[in-house]
Motif scaffolding. Structure first.
Motif, PDB file in Angstrom:
ATOM      1  N   LYS A 126      29.013  50.345  48.385  1.00 14.05           N
ATOM      2  CA  LYS A 126      28.004  50.872  49.289  1.00 14.05           C
ATOM      3  C   LYS A 126      27.854  50.012  50.536  1.00 14.05           C
ATOM      4  O   LYS A 126      27.943  50.499  51.653  1.00 14.05           O
ATOM      5  N   ASN A 127      27.602  48.748  50.389  1.00 15.81           N
ATOM      6  CA  ASN A 127      27.446  47.850  51.537  1.00 15.81           C
ATOM      7  C   ASN A 127      28.327  46.617  51.403  1.00 15.81           C
ATOM      8  O   ASN A 127      28.059  45.595  52.028  1.00 15.81           O
ATOM      9  N   THR A 128      29.350  46.724  50.599  1.00 15.90           N
ATOM     10  CA  THR A 128      30.271  45.612  50.396  1.00 15.90           C
ATOM     11  C   THR A 128      31.683  46.150  50.391  1.00 15.90           C
ATOM     12  O   THR A 128      31.946  47.224  49.865  1.00 15.90           O
ATOM     13  N   MET A 129      32.574  45.388  50.987  1.00 18.06           N
ATOM     14  CA  MET A 129      33.974  45.770  50.979  1.00 18.06           C
ATOM     15  C   MET A 129      34.818  44.533  50.704  1.00 18.06           C
ATOM     16  O   MET A 129      34.547  43.454  51.245  1.00 18.06           O
ATOM     17  N   THR A 130      35.803  44.670  49.857  1.00 19.00           N
ATOM     18  CA  THR A 130      36.755  43.593  49.625  1.00 19.00           C
ATOM     19  C   THR A 130      38.080  44.012  50.225  1.00 19.00           C
ATOM     20  O   THR A 130      38.598  45.085  49.905  1.00 19.00           O
ATOM     21  N   VAL A 131      38.588  43.191  51.112  1.00 16.76           N
ATOM     22  CA  VAL A 131      39.857  43.461  51.764  1.00 16.76           C
ATOM     23  C   VAL A 131      40.880  42.466  51.237  1.00 16.76           C
ATOM     24  O   VAL A 131      40.623  41.253  51.214  1.00 16.76           O
ATOM     25  N   TYR A 132      42.010  42.985  50.802  1.00 19.15           N
ATOM     26  CA  TYR A 132      43.060  42.159  50.229  1.00 19.15           C
ATOM     27  C   TYR A 132      44.243  42.063  51.196  1.00 19.15           C
ATOM     28  O   TYR A 132      44.526  42.996  51.946  1.00 19.15           O
ATOM     29  N   LEU A 133      44.908  40.939  51.117  1.00 22.94           N
ATOM     30  CA  LEU A 133      46.172  40.781  51.829  1.00 22.94           C
ATOM     31  C   LEU A 133      47.197  40.301  50.806  1.00 22.94           C
ATOM     32  O   LEU A 133      47.165  39.146  50.391  1.00 22.94           O
ATOM     33  N   GLN A 134      48.053  41.229  50.374  1.00 22.85           N
ATOM     34  CA  GLN A 134      49.123  40.888  49.448  1.00 22.85           C
ATOM     35  C   GLN A 134      50.302  40.380  50.261  1.00 22.85           C
ATOM     36  O   GLN A 134      50.828  41.094  51.112  1.00 22.85           O
ATOM     37  N   MET A 135      50.695  39.150  49.998  1.00 22.12           N
ATOM     38  CA  MET A 135      51.765  38.513  50.763  1.00 22.12           C
ATOM     39  C   MET A 135      52.959  38.249  49.849  1.00 22.12           C
ATOM     40  O   MET A 135      52.849  37.476  48.889  1.00 22.12           O
TER      41      MET A 135
END
Length: 127
Positions: free
Chosen positions: A75-84
């Protein structure tokens, strides 16, 4: 107040993989672009990958095909991932998560418009 917290950095051998996470809270996900940047010693901060507020992805040429950005929305949180994957010595840097208010379908690869920044996480690629 938008807050960004990165995690997941570390030491990895060339050819190895790491996944970085950026937990973003205190904002409406539809109104912000969010991206990953990196800065190596003695070099300028450069864009790695980003999401526009509409979800469009963008990658720097140097990481295209090796790195993948993804996200989980709440709702008011987002997790952004960077797979390297297929990491190289030249990927060594401090990696930052950043965000700026935008409704554009495109996200900026330049750090200029980003006005919210995390504290950074160190990624070291070395044998």
């Amino acid at each position: 107040q938008l807050q960004l917290v990165e995690s997941g950095g570390g030491l990895v051998q060339p050819g190895g993989s790491l996944r970085l996470s950026c937990t973003a809270s205190g904002f409406t996900v539809d109104n912000y672009a969010i991206g990953w940047f990196r800065q190596a010693p003695g070099k300028e901060r450069e864009g790695v990958s980003c999401f526009s507020s509409t979800g469009r992805e963008n990658y720097a040429n140097s990481v295209e095909g090796r790195f993948t950005i993804s996200r989980d929305n709440a709702k008011n949180t987002m997790t952004v991932y960077l797979q390297m994957n297929s990491l190289k010595a030249e990927d060594t840097a401090v990696y930052y998560c950043a965000a700026y208010s935008s409704k554009s379908p495109f996200c900026s690869g330049s750090p200029t418009p980003y006005n919210y920044w995390g504290q950074g996480t160190q990624v070291t690629v070395s044998s």
